[in-house]
Design a protein around this motif. Structure first.
Motif, PDB file in Angstrom:
ATOM      1  N   ILE B  42       1.123  -0.753  38.289  1.00  0.00           N
ATOM      2  CA  ILE B  42       0.270  -0.169  39.381  1.00  0.00           C
ATOM      3  C   ILE B  42       0.662   1.364  39.431  1.00  0.00           C
ATOM      4  O   ILE B  42       1.785   1.700  39.929  1.00  0.00           O
ATOM      5  CB  ILE B  42       0.009  -0.907  40.595  1.00  0.00           C
ATOM      6  CG1 ILE B  42      -0.251  -2.402  40.244  1.00  0.00           C
ATOM      7  CG2 ILE B  42      -0.525  -0.406  41.622  1.00  0.00           C
ATOM      8  CD1 ILE B  42      -0.037  -3.406  41.496  1.00  0.00           C
ATOM      9  N   ARG B  44       1.044   4.140  42.187  1.00  0.00           N
ATOM     10  CA  ARG B  44       1.133   4.467  43.625  1.00  0.00           C
ATOM     11  C   ARG B  44       1.029   5.677  44.081  1.00  0.00           C
ATOM     12  O   ARG B  44       1.290   6.830  43.105  1.00  0.00           O
ATOM     13  CB  ARG B  44       2.726   3.881  43.934  1.00  0.00           C
ATOM     14  CG  ARG B  44       2.990   2.533  43.444  1.00  0.00           C
ATOM     15  CD  ARG B  44       2.168   1.482  44.272  1.00  0.00           C
ATOM     16  NE  ARG B  44       2.498   0.101  43.794  1.00  0.00           N
ATOM     17  CZ  ARG B  44       2.080  -0.958  44.352  1.00  0.00           C
ATOM     18  NH1 ARG B  44       1.201  -1.078  45.286  1.00  0.00           N
ATOM     19  NH2 ARG B  44       2.251  -2.172  43.775  1.00  0.00           N
ATOM     20  N   SER B 102      -2.068   1.902  46.490  1.00  0.00           N
ATOM     21  CA  SER B 102      -2.123   1.702  44.839  1.00  0.00           C
ATOM     22  C   SER B 102      -3.627   2.587  44.439  1.00  0.00           C
ATOM     23  O   SER B 102      -4.504   2.657  45.161  1.00  0.00           O
ATOM     24  CB  SER B 102      -2.892   0.306  44.569  1.00  0.00           C
ATOM     25  OG  SER B 102      -1.929  -0.727  45.327  1.00  0.00           O
ATOM     26  N   ALA B 105      -4.623   0.646  37.866  1.00  0.00           N
ATOM     27  CA  ALA B 105      -3.570  -0.170  37.245  1.00  0.00           C
ATOM     28  C   ALA B 105      -3.838  -0.349  35.673  1.00  0.00           C
ATOM     29  O   ALA B 105      -5.008  -0.128  35.423  1.00  0.00           O
ATOM     30  CB  ALA B 105      -3.719  -1.438  37.885  1.00  0.00           C
ATOM     31  N   THR B 279       6.617  -0.453  48.302  1.00  0.00           N
ATOM     32  CA  THR B 279       5.205  -1.033  48.682  1.00  0.00           C
ATOM     33  C   THR B 279       5.241  -1.855  49.688  1.00  0.00           C
ATOM     34  O   THR B 279       4.123  -2.376  50.251  1.00  0.00           O
ATOM     35  CB  THR B 279       4.587  -1.213  47.448  1.00  0.00           C
ATOM     36  OG1 THR B 279       5.076  -2.350  46.975  1.00  0.00           O
ATOM     37  CG2 THR B 279       4.453  -0.030  46.278  1.00  0.00           C
TER      38      THR B 279
END
Ligand SMILES: Cc1cc2nc3c(=O)[nH]c(=O)nc-3n(C[C@H](O)[C@H](O)[C@H](O)COP(=O)(O)OP(=O)(O)OC[C@H]3O[C@@H](n4cnc5c(N)ncnc54)[C@H](O)[C@@H]3O)c2cc1C
Lengths: 271, 754
Positions: B42, B44, B102, B105, B279
């Motif tokens: 993912i 960020r 996010s 991905a 996260t």
């Protein structure tokens, strides 16, 4: 080519055949040495800054591994691991408090790989004691090889200097105080490690930790001139010397002062 | 009764715990053998707060090994999730609100390829001012646009609990103390970081095998996000390596699900520790001003609380945490004539906070218990004597006038703590280490709390192999709830442990509600109490038909049913003789709440703890060692001693971490620690010697004799430690974690004053 796991360029590890070649590789490629890698690896990972080349050090090179008793004292190879040093019978003969200190350096995994040289170079816990003991270092440098005081090498160390060994004086009947202040009991980076050493005539003090490693030469001079005087004065001198060394946090300086005062009392009491 | 090693040895002697202890138990993130498995990663946010001006994923799609790249445009359903308020984007496309947000991905053949593809995703940011100080958040730019939900401000929720005439009560106080308290942003630091796998099925649905705490609720949210019918999503929460509230909210599931649907292949996402730190959800930091007064005899009269909780960028369970904080800030154990307890929950860019063992309660208890010590000190009274005067009696209503069911009189809990050998040694020491003992009490209600739907069910059947199969929707994340269930079934049925098989955490099975709020054991016991008698009659009836023995003389026992002490049918024979659906039963129950209130109030089933802490403080450095903790607990019947002991001791060590070393501090919305070598949890060497005592006077016929102890142990640890520090040094610390530097400065000032 990217090494994708750690988002870094692939690192080329050079394996020189001799210490001399290691020094020449380090200079030519501006590459750091790698011993146990326990400091280097997390530091690079955290900063996301990886060297292009590394120069691997070889414990089979003469003088780089083990603990040896000589007339001049104890010679410790730079690639001796912290665990090997802690277990070595000579350590408890020469420096009983070191075993306790080593037990509080990182955890077993790091002590298994981490080396004495790497610890000193990274300003780790051993630095304070080594500085206070007036250790000598055997360094291979571009211009030559030779022993010199650790204190001096700390000041004028050049990139590419390769540490072969550290020599501690014969300190069997000396008195020591070594104390580490961490955030927790184990597996804590040092906030401050202090060492007070009394060789029968002279007191030597050193610190390492968040504010950097160094000998407290001004405080030592004051103690030499005037003896352990009014504690109030002593605390002021230590405090300003720490500040000059780069210890910014006043609360931490207070802790270091108190540890040193306590240590001084301990080593002087027995004198 | 003291729970000691013998209890644990006896209870575990026949279990094979080695795989668990050695970390060999197969966890959700160990499923790397799945055919066709892809690895997801993912992207960020690079900023704590910024407007997104563009996201370009085109280059990532062309990277070697990449099978799919998804971003906000690929979310078929609402691009939002959240347990209480769905305000957290699956993928941000307009704005990022914390550095863990996010944006996109990737699924690729290897984790390395997935990370490399993330590197070439181009995101345009226009940085925005960062809201980093919760106290000032309401005056700063609103993080969420929605006026309807948040009134255009960073105030997410505000609540006040009131009782009596506060001004009048204060006017009659002889002593009033007012202090500010601060508690840290603690991280769950579970062993297994967030992760799991999403597996597409042949009918367009997805199966998730993930570390989570509420399979049913997650399945619902995921179906919405993925644009699927609810029955197309299944969640199996297999063995999870710790959660403590940190996996209550969705973590990797939305991204993994989208990638699985897009590629038609299973996708694993497993955060490394850096990403987990950055996260993951944390405990709400709280700053509070408390003003508390009592009369000359020490009777508490008035109590005023003004708290601010920092929930970070998204709501998660923040509103429920606020509610539980306030409940605990009313001082549930003590009679107080009047109070006004109010709290504000604000959005900031400081990560995201949500559920965490204690759920706001222990933050409040830290301040409340410290206030009591301060009042006792002003009156020159022993802290225990002061508490004694104010403790509720079993017949009293709760702090919110609700009916309360204690499992032992509070005064007995206090008396047992006062009798602790630790409490009796008061020497402060004159050498390097100053020692001191402190004590604090805490109450903890089981269940989700006020107004939240809270029910749970279970099912019992016979498996074809002849096991008594019990199903619940709860997750096992290390608390070993399986053993508690087995014990309850064995006690209820009379069978042996090997006869029982427990299936947990499947969203296709019974919905038991979330594995949180110390509610599972209560519901397991309640549901089993409902279904076992009927199910046993059913089985007995069937066995009577098969064996020809009278139904009322057939007795359940090890391995099967007995007549006159002789086994007449094994469970396997029974299972083979019938359509198994005919021998199953299920039931569900609402979590018990106070029955008499107009609006049902949680905290009906109350537990108590008194923790006595002994510390040694280094006079040179201010460092604190907790050497001993003695807990007196009143939390109902002990059905599985190792579980009870483990929960109390484990929670206490977590509380010790919060008190002494743990804080995920931020600067400009960015965490200052990124791994467990900087964020410091207690090690084995820091863990104190602990003793756990159990007081239980629940009557035999009590309908709720079993309570959940998952959170109780953390409740009173911090104030007990700071009380002990005060005893040792004369310095009271009101900001956690205790800063040795602050303590040292306080100690030095005390020395100067001498
Ligand atoms: C989790 C963790 C906890 C830690 N806790 C502590 C602690 O409590 N106390 C503490 O003191 N340290 C701690 N450390 C730091 C450190 O890793 C160790 O002290 C270790 O001794 C470093 O040795 P190394 O051989 O791994 O060094 P490396 O990582 O290999 O090297 C460290 C540095 O020294 C240089 N170097 C190494 N050997 C030589 C040489 N012979 N000549 C010239 N340059 C050289 C390298 O180029 C590099 O710059 C910790 C590290 C970790 C990862």
């Amino acid at each position: 080519m990217n090494n994708l796991v750690t988002e870094r360029l692939a690192v080329r590890v050079m394996r020189p055949e001799s210490p001399r070649q290691a020094v020449s590789f380090a200079k030519r490629f501006r590459a750091p040495y790698i011993a146990g890698g326990t400091w280097l690896q997390p530091a690079c990972e955290r900063d996301r800054q990886w060297p292009v080349q590394l120069v691997a050090l070889n414990p089979d090179w003469p003088g780089f591994l083990g603990v040896q008793e000589t007339d001049g004292g104890l010679i410790i190879g730079a690639l001796t691991t912290l665990d090997e040093l802690a277990r070595h019978p000579l350590t408890s003969v020469y420096l009983p408090p070191l075993v306790g200190l080593l037990n509080r350096v990182a955890g077993p995994g790091v002590r298994n790989l981490g080396t004495v040289g790497g610890n000193l170079l990274a300003g780790g816990d051993l630095s304070a004691l080594a500085l206070a003991l007036d250790a000598e270092v055997d360094v291979l440098a571009g211009k030559g090889t030779g022993g010199r005081p650790l204190v001096q090498w700390c000041l004028d160390r050049a990139a590419g200097d390769l540490l072969r060994s550290v020599t501690l004086p014969d300190c069997r009947d000396w008195r020591f105080f070594v104390e580490k202040l961490g955030y927790r009991e184990r597996f804590s980076p040092t906030r401050a490690t202090v060492a007070c050493v009394h060789n029968g005539q002279q007191l030597r003090l050193a610190v390492c930790g968040e504010g950097g490693a160094g000998r407290l030469v001004v405080t030592e001079a004051m103690l030499r001139d005037q003896g352990v005087r009014e504690l109030g004065d002593l605390a002021t001198v230590i405090d300003s010397e720490l500040e000059a060394l780069g210890w910014q946090c006043t609360q931490l300086r207070l802790a270091v002062c108190r540890m040193l005062e306590f240590g001084l009392a301990e080593v002087s009491l027995e004198a | 009764m003291t729970l000691d090693g013998d209890w644990v040895r006896n209870a575990t002697s026949r279990m094979d715990l080695t795989p668990r202890i050695e970390g060999r138990l197969a966890y959700t993130t160990d499923q790397r053998h799945l055919p066709g498995l892809l690895h997801g990663a993912i992207l960020r946010s690079a900023h704590a707060h910024a407007r997104i001006t563009g996201v370009d994923i085109s280059r990532a799609r062309e990277m070697p090994g990449v099978h799919a790249v998804v971003s906000a445009a690929d979310v078929p359903g609402p691009n939002r999730f959240g347990i209480v308020i769905r305000d957290q984007p699956v993928f941000c496309d307009e704005r990022v609100r914390y550095e863990g947000d996010s944006i996109a991905a990737v699924a690729a053949d290897t984790p390395e390829q997935a990370l490399a593809a993330l590197d070439v995703i181009e995101v345009g940011y226009q940085p925005l001012p960062v809201v980093s100080d919760a106290a000032l958040a309401e005056q700063q730019v609103a993080l969420h646009n929605s006026h309807e939900e948040h009134g255009g401000s960073n105030l997410l929720a505000r609540e006040t609990l009131e009782r009596g005439d506060l001004e009048d009560a204060f006017s009659r106080c002889t002593v009033i103390v007012e202090h500010h308290y601060q508690t840290p942003r603690q991280m769950h630091a579970f062993m297994e970081t967030e992760g799991g796998v999403a597996i597409p099925d042949d009918n367009g649905g997805v199966l998730f095998r993930v570390g989570c705490q509420s399979g049913h609720r997650d399945a619902e949210q995921l179906a919405d996000i993925l644009g699927l019918a609810h029955d197309q999503v299944t969640v199996e929460s297999t063995a999870t390596g710790g959660a403590f509230g940190g996996k209550d909210e969705l973590t990797v599931q939305p991204a993994a699900g989208l990638l699985a649907l897009k590629t038609g292949r299973p996708v694993m996402i497993h955060l490394d520790r850096f990403e987990s730190c950055r996260t993951g959800i944390k405990r709400h930091p709280v700053t509070v001003k408390m003003t508390t007064g009592c009369d000359a005899a020490g009777r508490l009269l008035a109590h005023k609380v003004e708290a601010v909780l920092d929930t970070g960028a998204y709501a998660s369970l923040g509103p429920a945490v606020l509610e539980n904080y306030l409940d605990h800030a009313t001082a549930p154990l003590y009679r107080i004539e009047a109070y006004r307890v109010s709290g504000r929950l604000v959005y900031t860019n400081n990560g995201v906070c949500g559920a965490f063992r204690g759920f706001g309660g222990n933050q409040a208890t830290f301040a409340v218990e410290s206030q009591l010590d301060a009042l006792a000190g002003k009156l020159g009274m022993e802290p225990s004597a002061f508490r004694q005067i104010n403790l509720r009696s079993p017949g009293d209503a709760g702090s919110r006038d609700q009916t309360v069911r204690w499992t032992a009189p509070p005064a007995e809990v206090l008396a047992a703590a006062v009798a602790s050998p630790l409490w009796r040694c008061h020497d402060a020491g004159t050498g390097r280490w100053l020692t001191g003992t402190g004590m604090a009490m805490g109450a903890q209600g089981n269940g989700l709390g006020d107004g939240l739907p809270d029910s749970g069910g279970g099912r019992i059947s016979l498996s074809p192999a002849g096991h008594i199969c019990v199903e619940f929707g709860f997750s096992d994340y290390g608390q070993n709830i399986v053993e508690s269930i087995i014990q309850s079934v064995c006690n209820g049925v009379g069978c042996r442990e090997t006869d029982v098989e427990v299936a947990l955490g499947n969203s296709r099975g019974p919905d038991s509600g979330p594995t949180s709020a110390s509610r599972s054991s209560v519901l397991v016991h309640g549901v089993l109490a409902r279904i076992l008698p009927g199910w046993m009659n059913l089985v007995r009836g069937h066995a009577a038909g098969l064996s020809g023995h009278p139904e009322d003389r057939l007795v359940f026992g090890p391995g099967g049913l007995y007549f006159n002490d002789h086994q007449v049918l094994s469970y396997r024979e029974l299972a083979a003789s019938v359509n198994l659906d005919e021998l199953s039963a299920s039931a569900s129950q609402d979590f018990p709440v106070a029955p008499d209130a107009e609006q049902p109030v949680g905290r009906y089933l109350q537990l108590q703890i008194a923790t006595v802490a002994r510390v040694a403080v280094d006079r040179l450095t201010g460092r604190v060692r907790v050497t001993d903790l003695h807990h007196v607990t009143a939390a109902g019947r002990v059905i599985y001693p190792p579980g009870y002991l483990g929960q109390i001791e484990g929670a206490a060590v977590m509380g010790q971490g919060m008190a002494l070393t743990e804080d995920m501090t931020t600067r400009d919305g960015c965490y200052l620690a990124d791994n467990l070598d900087q964020y410091l949890i207690p090690t084995f060497h820091d863990a104190p010697v602990q003793r756990v005592d159990v007081l239980d006077s629940t009557p035999e016929d009590d309908p709720f004799p079993i309570r959940g102890v998952g959170e109780l142990g953390i409740e009173a640890v911090a104030p007990a430690i700071t009380a002990a520090i005060e005893m040792a040094t004369g310095v009271r610390i009101r900001r956690l974690p205790v800063d040795p530097g602050d303590l040292l400065v306080g100690m030095a000032a005390q020395e100067q004053a001498l």
